[in-house]
Design an enzyme around this catalytic site. Sequence first.
Site, PDB file in Angstrom:
ATOM      1  N   LYS A 116       0.825  -1.209   0.000  1.00 47.24           N
ATOM      2  CA  LYS A 116       0.000   0.000   0.000  1.00 47.24           C
ATOM      3  C   LYS A 116       0.861   1.263   0.000  1.00 47.24           C
ATOM      4  O   LYS A 116       0.470   2.287  -0.562  1.00 47.24           O
ATOM      5  CB  LYS A 116      -0.950  -0.023   1.193  1.00 47.24           C
ATOM      6  CG  LYS A 116      -1.970  -1.163   1.132  1.00 47.24           C
ATOM      7  CD  LYS A 116      -2.871  -1.149   2.349  1.00 47.24           C
ATOM      8  CE  LYS A 116      -3.914  -2.265   2.270  1.00 47.24           C
ATOM      9  NZ  LYS A 116      -3.322  -3.603   2.275  1.00 47.24           N
ATOM     10  N   LYS A 158      -2.338   1.486   9.153  1.00 42.73           N
ATOM     11  CA  LYS A 158      -2.699   0.405   8.234  1.00 42.73           C
ATOM     12  C   LYS A 158      -1.476  -0.447   7.911  1.00 42.73           C
ATOM     13  O   LYS A 158      -0.356   0.060   7.811  1.00 42.73           O
ATOM     14  CB  LYS A 158      -3.271   0.980   6.928  1.00 42.73           C
ATOM     15  CG  LYS A 158      -4.499   1.843   7.122  1.00 42.73           C
ATOM     16  CD  LYS A 158      -4.954   2.492   5.839  1.00 42.73           C
ATOM     17  CE  LYS A 158      -5.484   1.482   4.849  1.00 42.73           C
ATOM     18  NZ  LYS A 158      -6.052   2.153   3.651  1.00 42.73           N
ATOM     19  N   GLY A 164      -8.396  -6.898   4.895  1.00 46.18           N
ATOM     20  CA  GLY A 164      -9.364  -7.539   5.763  1.00 46.18           C
ATOM     21  C   GLY A 164      -9.460  -6.929   7.151  1.00 46.18           C
ATOM     22  O   GLY A 164      -9.940  -7.561   8.082  1.00 46.18           O
ATOM     23  N   GLY A 165      -8.977  -5.667   7.320  1.00 47.55           N
ATOM     24  CA  GLY A 165      -9.055  -5.030   8.623  1.00 47.55           C
ATOM     25  C   GLY A 165      -7.963  -5.450   9.590  1.00 47.55           C
ATOM     26  O   GLY A 165      -7.902  -4.958  10.712  1.00 47.55           O
ATOM     27  N   HIS A 208     -17.323   3.515   0.953  1.00 44.07           N
ATOM     28  CA  HIS A 208     -16.221   2.703   0.435  1.00 44.07           C
ATOM     29  C   HIS A 208     -16.692   2.082  -0.878  1.00 44.07           C
ATOM     30  O   HIS A 208     -17.566   1.221  -0.889  1.00 44.07           O
ATOM     31  CB  HIS A 208     -15.861   1.615   1.457  1.00 44.07           C
ATOM     32  CG  HIS A 208     -14.666   0.813   1.091  1.00 44.07           C
ATOM     33  ND1 HIS A 208     -13.661   0.533   1.976  1.00 44.07           N
ATOM     34  CD2 HIS A 208     -14.291   0.218  -0.064  1.00 44.07           C
ATOM     35  CE1 HIS A 208     -12.727  -0.197   1.390  1.00 44.07           C
ATOM     36  NE2 HIS A 208     -13.106  -0.407   0.154  1.00 44.07           N
ATOM     37  N   HIS A 235     -13.333  -2.010  10.323  1.00 41.19           N
ATOM     38  CA  HIS A 235     -12.748  -1.855   8.995  1.00 41.19           C
ATOM     39  C   HIS A 235     -12.820  -3.139   8.167  1.00 41.19           C
ATOM     40  O   HIS A 235     -12.119  -3.271   7.164  1.00 41.19           O
ATOM     41  CB  HIS A 235     -11.295  -1.377   9.090  1.00 41.19           C
ATOM     42  CG  HIS A 235     -11.117  -0.204   9.995  1.00 41.19           C
ATOM     43  ND1 HIS A 235     -11.619   1.042   9.692  1.00 41.19           N
ATOM     44  CD2 HIS A 235     -10.522  -0.092  11.210  1.00 41.19           C
ATOM     45  CE1 HIS A 235     -11.326   1.875  10.682  1.00 41.19           C
ATOM     46  NE2 HIS A 235     -10.670   1.214  11.610  1.00 41.19           N
ATOM     47  N   GLU A 275      -9.651   0.356  -4.870  1.00 41.46           N
ATOM     48  CA  GLU A 275     -10.584   0.805  -3.847  1.00 41.46           C
ATOM     49  C   GLU A 275     -10.456   2.310  -3.625  1.00 41.46           C
ATOM     50  O   GLU A 275      -9.354   2.862  -3.627  1.00 41.46           O
ATOM     51  CB  GLU A 275     -10.326   0.056  -2.537  1.00 41.46           C
ATOM     52  CG  GLU A 275     -10.432  -1.461  -2.704  1.00 41.46           C
ATOM     53  CD  GLU A 275     -10.523  -2.189  -1.383  1.00 41.46           C
ATOM     54  OE1 GLU A 275     -10.319  -1.544  -0.326  1.00 41.46           O
ATOM     55  OE2 GLU A 275     -10.800  -3.398  -1.399  1.00 41.46           O
ATOM     56  N   ARG A 291      -5.612  -9.253  -6.536  1.00 36.71           N
ATOM     57  CA  ARG A 291      -6.134 -10.605  -6.341  1.00 36.71           C
ATOM     58  C   ARG A 291      -7.634 -10.591  -6.563  1.00 36.71           C
ATOM     59  O   ARG A 291      -8.236  -9.539  -6.783  1.00 36.71           O
ATOM     60  CB  ARG A 291      -5.835 -11.082  -4.918  1.00 36.71           C
ATOM     61  CG  ARG A 291      -6.365 -10.107  -3.859  1.00 36.71           C
ATOM     62  CD  ARG A 291      -6.176 -10.628  -2.456  1.00 36.71           C
ATOM     63  NE  ARG A 291      -6.395  -9.602  -1.437  1.00 36.71           N
ATOM     64  CZ  ARG A 291      -7.573  -9.212  -0.982  1.00 36.71           C
ATOM     65  NH1 ARG A 291      -8.680  -9.741  -1.485  1.00 36.71           N
ATOM     66  NH2 ARG A 291      -7.680  -8.276  -0.040  1.00 36.71           N
TER      67      ARG A 291
END
Length: 650
Positions: A116, A158, A164-165, A208, A235, A275, A291
Amino acid sequence: MIRRVLVANRGEIARRVFRTCALLRIETVAVYSDSDAGSPHVREADQAVRLPGQTPAETYLDQKAIVEAAISSEADAVHPGYGFLSENADFARAVIAAGLTWIGPSPEAIAAMGSKVEAKRLMASAGVPGLPGAELSDLSNDQALVAAGEVGYPVLIKASAGGGGKGMRMVESAEGLVEAIEAARREASSSFGDATVFLEKYLTGPRHIEIQVFGDQHGNVVSLHERECSIQRRHQKIIEESPSPAVDPEIRRRMGEAAVAAAEAVGYVGAGTVEFLFKDGQFFFLEMNTRLQVEHPVTEMVTGLDLVELQIMVADGSPLPPLVLDPPLVGHAIEARIYAEDPANGFLPVTGPMHRFWFPATSPVRVDSGVETGSVVSVFFDPMLAKVVAHAPDRERAARELAAALRLAEIHGPTTNRDLLVRILESPTFLAGEANTDFIESSGVDLLNSPLVDPDEVPARAAAAAAASRAVRLRTSAMPATIPPGFRNVGSSRQKVGYMHGDNRVDVVYANNRDGMELVEPHGVSVISAGPDGVELTSGGAPLHLAVARYGEVVYVDSPTGSVRLVEISRYPASETARSEGSLHAPMPGRIVRVEVEQGDAVSGGDALVVLEAMKMEHTLRAPHDGVVTEINYEVGDQVETNDILIVVE
């Protein structure tokens, strides 16, 4: 041509890939940990290779073991699924180096977008709008505090790898920043094998929205429309839909173009998701997942495409077919994720045997599940059990069909978020298309604790059905060799049995006569007929059939109005079952990662006492009341079991 695929994953995603492979007449290979030996995905594969060990690090994150499993099983391709190693560029390189086909994007694209931190840099250079943030890898705690102050609180910590939080913490002030960074690093390392974390500005109340992109080896990259994933807890997405009620054709075009540009910037091949956070008509790049996504079924439902089939086609060198280059958007699809967790108890994961997992064959929904009746929910993995998807001509009907299917499902075993999902789908805010990422926390509806069923009438009916079923079982079974003192079994005498429905007690008083069971309490309910597994009764003059299933003292009563879980109250409680009210018990098996107090410390109710790692997440356990810590029974690193007494506060 690909002829045999090893799926480097488990649960519902492995089963999902196997399903498409079966349609394409491609053989499949499963891998499994010792705790997954009896799982459905192992049985459904053509071959299965054991990965010795229990934890993800020992098994599904062991790159060498998985590549060796592919070679030994003579697979010629590897599908990574999602999670685990799906966004690990080194794993993709290892698969390719072994002479196997990698069903996913290139290692270079994974490295660029799977991180990220790197993805944010790339998007900034490409002109895609993003949120302000800061990298933390080379910063001391003091420097991190300065960086967070410059970005402005609240901030979000993050994990750079995965999703997946996990490895994610929202921090509202400088006071909790360092602790949040350390916890996020531990979770990220445990879940993804990479402890790199960063921070970015936390946008309050956004939506989101993500774009499904697909590329092939011939230079084609397309958008397959958007999915909205605003309904989240911690999240973690729990309800997703396509199309988004907040997106009009112009916004869809702009977001699609930005997502395609992001994919083209790295020469993207295969399935990916870009996203965005969306608020007041503006969107901000969040991350790109290189993915297949958990929520890919909603895109499949509205486009009519099989995304796994497209992944295999593209990996095999085929171009995207014409239908994909100009994808349709038909109707509305909504997906709900069922988790083994207790929403009323801080969403703590729950483990144990799944006694029954069943959806009516007549339900017009798609169920992608990793469990079935008889499965055991393990402490070692993510608590998601299944995804349930409804597709209908319009959004309102899709929501209605999905809520009805969830109500009618018989899910007996660990506590789940099923009732929460139904309440969300039936809430006015969701139905109006106005929910954002803060919906669960900020909703005026008590989504977490309000009962799905009528708080008086339905539990009373359920208890009456449970008691009627119990009476039939007692009549048809042999009497115990030793009858406890005070036992009353005179048929004509009034009998009383009590049940706990959550925190509420429901009593049933009845007598047996020649015409059957006569209910004294609850009032207004009459038993027409009863068997050990089902009861026919009337309430308010209307007949109703209720299915009854008993597992020890726990009773599940299912009907068209929903499912009710009751716990029968023992008439002869054993003294050894009494629990210390001052004890902090382990809510699930796990490992102690931090003890926040010392013996003799004074604490207030709600103070953090212990941090427990279980099901790939950290859970903070808090003091049950004010007092003084008199016992600490476990140390950092110790493994604990459910109900172990960790700390005593007196």
